[in-house]
Design a protein around this motif. Structure first.
Motif, PDB file in Angstrom:
ATOM      1  N   GLN A 257      45.213  75.798 -48.439  1.00  0.00           N
ATOM      2  CA  GLN A 257      44.334  76.899 -48.044  1.00  0.00           C
ATOM      3  C   GLN A 257      44.480  76.793 -46.430  1.00  0.00           C
ATOM      4  OE1 GLN A 257      40.401  76.732 -49.712  1.00  0.00           O
ATOM      5  NE2 GLN A 257      41.330  77.319 -51.634  1.00  0.00           N
ATOM      6  N   CYS A 260      48.053  77.983 -45.352  1.00  0.00           N
ATOM      7  CA  CYS A 260      48.344  79.296 -45.602  1.00  0.00           C
ATOM      8  C   CYS A 260      47.219  80.205 -45.358  1.00  0.00           C
ATOM      9  CB  CYS A 260      48.526  79.366 -47.119  1.00  0.00           C
ATOM     10  SG  CYS A 260      49.853  78.577 -47.734  1.00  0.00           S
ATOM     11  N   ARG A 264      41.181  85.751 -47.844  1.00  0.00           N
ATOM     12  CA  ARG A 264      41.307  86.611 -48.731  1.00  0.00           C
ATOM     13  C   ARG A 264      41.018  85.917 -50.245  1.00  0.00           C
ATOM     14  NH1 ARG A 264      46.547  90.560 -47.838  1.00  0.00           N
ATOM     15  NH2 ARG A 264      45.672  91.683 -45.865  1.00  0.00           N
ATOM     16  N   ARG A 267      43.932  85.138 -52.506  1.00  0.00           N
ATOM     17  CA  ARG A 267      45.179  84.203 -51.786  1.00  0.00           C
ATOM     18  C   ARG A 267      44.437  82.874 -52.126  1.00  0.00           C
ATOM     19  NH1 ARG A 267      46.008  84.755 -45.801  1.00  0.00           N
ATOM     20  NH2 ARG A 267      46.940  86.188 -46.225  1.00  0.00           N
ATOM     21  N   GLU A 268      43.209  82.651 -51.835  1.00  0.00           N
ATOM     22  CA  GLU A 268      42.404  81.229 -52.282  1.00  0.00           C
ATOM     23  C   GLU A 268      42.650  81.009 -53.627  1.00  0.00           C
ATOM     24  OE1 GLU A 268      38.353  81.726 -50.405  1.00  0.00           O
ATOM     25  OE2 GLU A 268      38.998  81.529 -48.510  1.00  0.00           O
TER      26      GLU A 268
END
Length: 538
Positions: A257, A260, A264, A267-268
């Motif tokens: 995390q 990247c 969001r 995404r997490e």
């Protein structure tokens, strides 16, 4: 069956295996009984020592029982009550569990009730093999384990409710701890549940002391406590997966995390799922020889609804005890969530490559993967990362994953499988062509499921190029019938080689039809025919 603990053994022939028995045993009896937890029971029957695995990939029953403290079982036993003392707390929890299970069965259909009993109460007895296989193949069978999802979610909810009710920190912590301890005991106190409960205690201690909760330290303390109580857990797949999953959440996912970027939720969530999969991958391959690569995505579609399913399931249980129609109404969301899960798992099976069978990785491969994963995390965790640190970390991780799939083979190997009374001969060329000659047993039940298929997956084989059947006796063919009957998730067969007989019995015709239904080419073997596979001539 009856689980007995604190046992003593008498009136048996001298045996080294029995002299090393553990503190528990399982008694299988055909008699109805009304024993309660805490009763003292005298049992007599045929002593059976768990059979050690005799083939690569075969389930290690003695190790599984050792982790539970069980050294032997009694078959065809009789049991006599000698002391009616009852452990009030455990017996009460056992009866509550039974009442809750009855409530679920009264408000849901048979399949939904079996699934929710497994999810909420840790009771898998109602689940059929097909359902378990469906969820396992989808990579979401962990929802049937009482673990952190249940303990942390319910425990933190209770703690928050007690605090909002005006109770002090210490009192709220003690009350919620008592409830979650009872829930843990009621559902069987599995290693994953106990691990989650111990971590929850650390969380409560932090809340009560005004300190910060650290998941890494909580996990370390829980693991140490469990292993001090039972060191045999260290070799068990369930314990390893439970610990490694939390390791992935606590260590790997935050690094992903950080690199990247967060912000969001989708995404997490994906990065958390990816971190877990990276942590458990070698364990999955070591114990199960295969993994579903799409499980990462599937978990993203499953976990958001899991909290709702647990909460509404518990509410429906309690509601069903008071007023059945209310329980049915509350259970409605659970029904649709379970239907959604079944659709997801069934559709995932239709994706090409949905299950990757790599076989059991060699010890050196696992160590190299761990080194590569550690290097991957180190590169991601550096405060000052060089320009090539990101690509270098990805290449390092890819090399580690490739190592898990790599197997060193001799130029030619042949294995005579122990199938009991019967035959099963496997061989593989240096070019990777695999043969199986016969596969059956008259002494081992479901020899395909318990002996042949585990060996093939251990070898990383989900395709047999040639399967020979020499003749149609039971102890040569019934395991191959199992292979032919598995249309989903089974072993693919390139060619089925049968003897070219003038008179063919009913079983011969049945096997021909099974092969034709799966689209497997048939070869009828005659004297003088040759099958060529690289340098090998058969």
């Amino acid at each position: 069956l009856i689980y007995l603990k604190n046992i003593s053994v008498s009136h048996y022939k001298k045996s080294k295996a029995l002299s090393e028995y553990y503190s528990k045993t399982i008694v299988y009896t055909t008699e109805e009984n009304t024993f309660q937890i805490g009763n003292v029971v005298q049992a007599q029957g045929k002593c059976t020592i768990p059979e050690a695995p005799t083939n690569p990939g075969q389930f290690d029953m003695p190790a599984y029982y050792r982790a539970q403290g069980i050294g032997f079982t009694l078959q065809r036993a009789t049991a006599l009550l000698t002391d009616d003392h009852v452990h009030l707390l455990l017996q009460t929890l056992h009866e509550i569990r039974g009442r809750l299970a009855e409530s679920i069965r009264s408000i849901a259909n048979e399949q939904d009730a079996a699934l929710m009993c497994a999810v909420l109460l840790g009771d898998r007895t109602g689940l059929d093999e097909e359902t378990l296989s469906l969820y396992r193949d989808g990579g979401i069978s962990h929802i049937f384990s009482i673990s952190g999802l249940h303990i942390s979610m319910l425990g933190m909810l209770l703690f928050g409710l007690f605090r909002k009710a005006g109770m002090k920190y210490g009192v709220s912590a003690l009350a919620s701890m008592s409830v979650m301890l009872s829930y843990c005991l009621m559902t069987g106190a599995s290693s994953s549940a106990v691990r989650a409960f111990l971590m929850y205690l650390v969380y409560l201690g932090a809340q009560a002391a005004g300190r910060t909760y650290d998941m890494k330290n909580g996990l370390a303390l829980a693991v140490l406590c469990l292993l001090m109580g039972n060191g045999e857990l260290l070799s068990q797949g369930g314990f390893q997966l439970s610990v490694l999953a939390v390791f992935g959440i606590a260590w790997i996912s935050p690094l992903l995390q950080r690199v990247c970027g967060g912000g969001r939720k989708r995404r997490e969530a994906f990065l958390v799922s990816l971190g877990v999969q990276l942590a458990i991958l070698p364990c999955l391959l070591y114990h199960f020889f295969e993994f579903p690569p799409f499980g990462i995505v599937l978990n993203l579609l499953v976990l958001p609804f899991m909290s709702l399913a647990v909460m509404m399931g518990l509410a429906a249980c309690l509601g069903g005890l008071l007023f059945a129609p209310a329980g049915v109404l509350l259970f409605a969301p659970c029904h649709y969530i379970l239907a959604w899960y079944e659709v997801l798992c069934a559709r995932s099976r239709e994706i090409p490559g949905w299950m990757q069978t790599w076989g059991r990785p060699q010890t050196a491969s696992i160590l190299l993967y761990v080194v590569c994963l550690a290097g991957f995390c180190w590169l991601l965790g550096r405060k000052r990362r060089a320009a090539l640190a990101g690509p270098g970390a990805v290449l390092l991780l890819a090399a580690g994953v490739w190592m898990l799939s790599f197997h060193y083979r001799e130029a030619f190997e042949i294995t005579f499988l122990d199938v009991g009374q019967g035959d099963g001969i496997f061989w593989e060329t240096d070019g990777g062509t695999a043969f199986l000659c016969d596969g059956g047993s008259s002494s081992v039940t479901e020899v395909g499921k318990y002996r042949i298929i585990p060996f093939l997956k251990y070898r990383g084989r989900n395709v047999l190029d040639y399967v020979f059947i020499t003749h149609m006796d039971e102890d040569h063919v019934n395991g191959i019938e199992e292979l032919l009957g598995q249309e989903i998730g089974g072993i693919d067969i390139g060619h089925l080689v049968l003897p070219d007989l003038e008179t063919r019995d009913e079983r011969f015709g049945k096997i021909e039809k099974m092969a034709q239904r799966r689209g497997i080419p048939l070869i009828y073997l005659r004297r003088g025919m040759v099958i060529q596979a690289g340098d090998l001539s058969v």
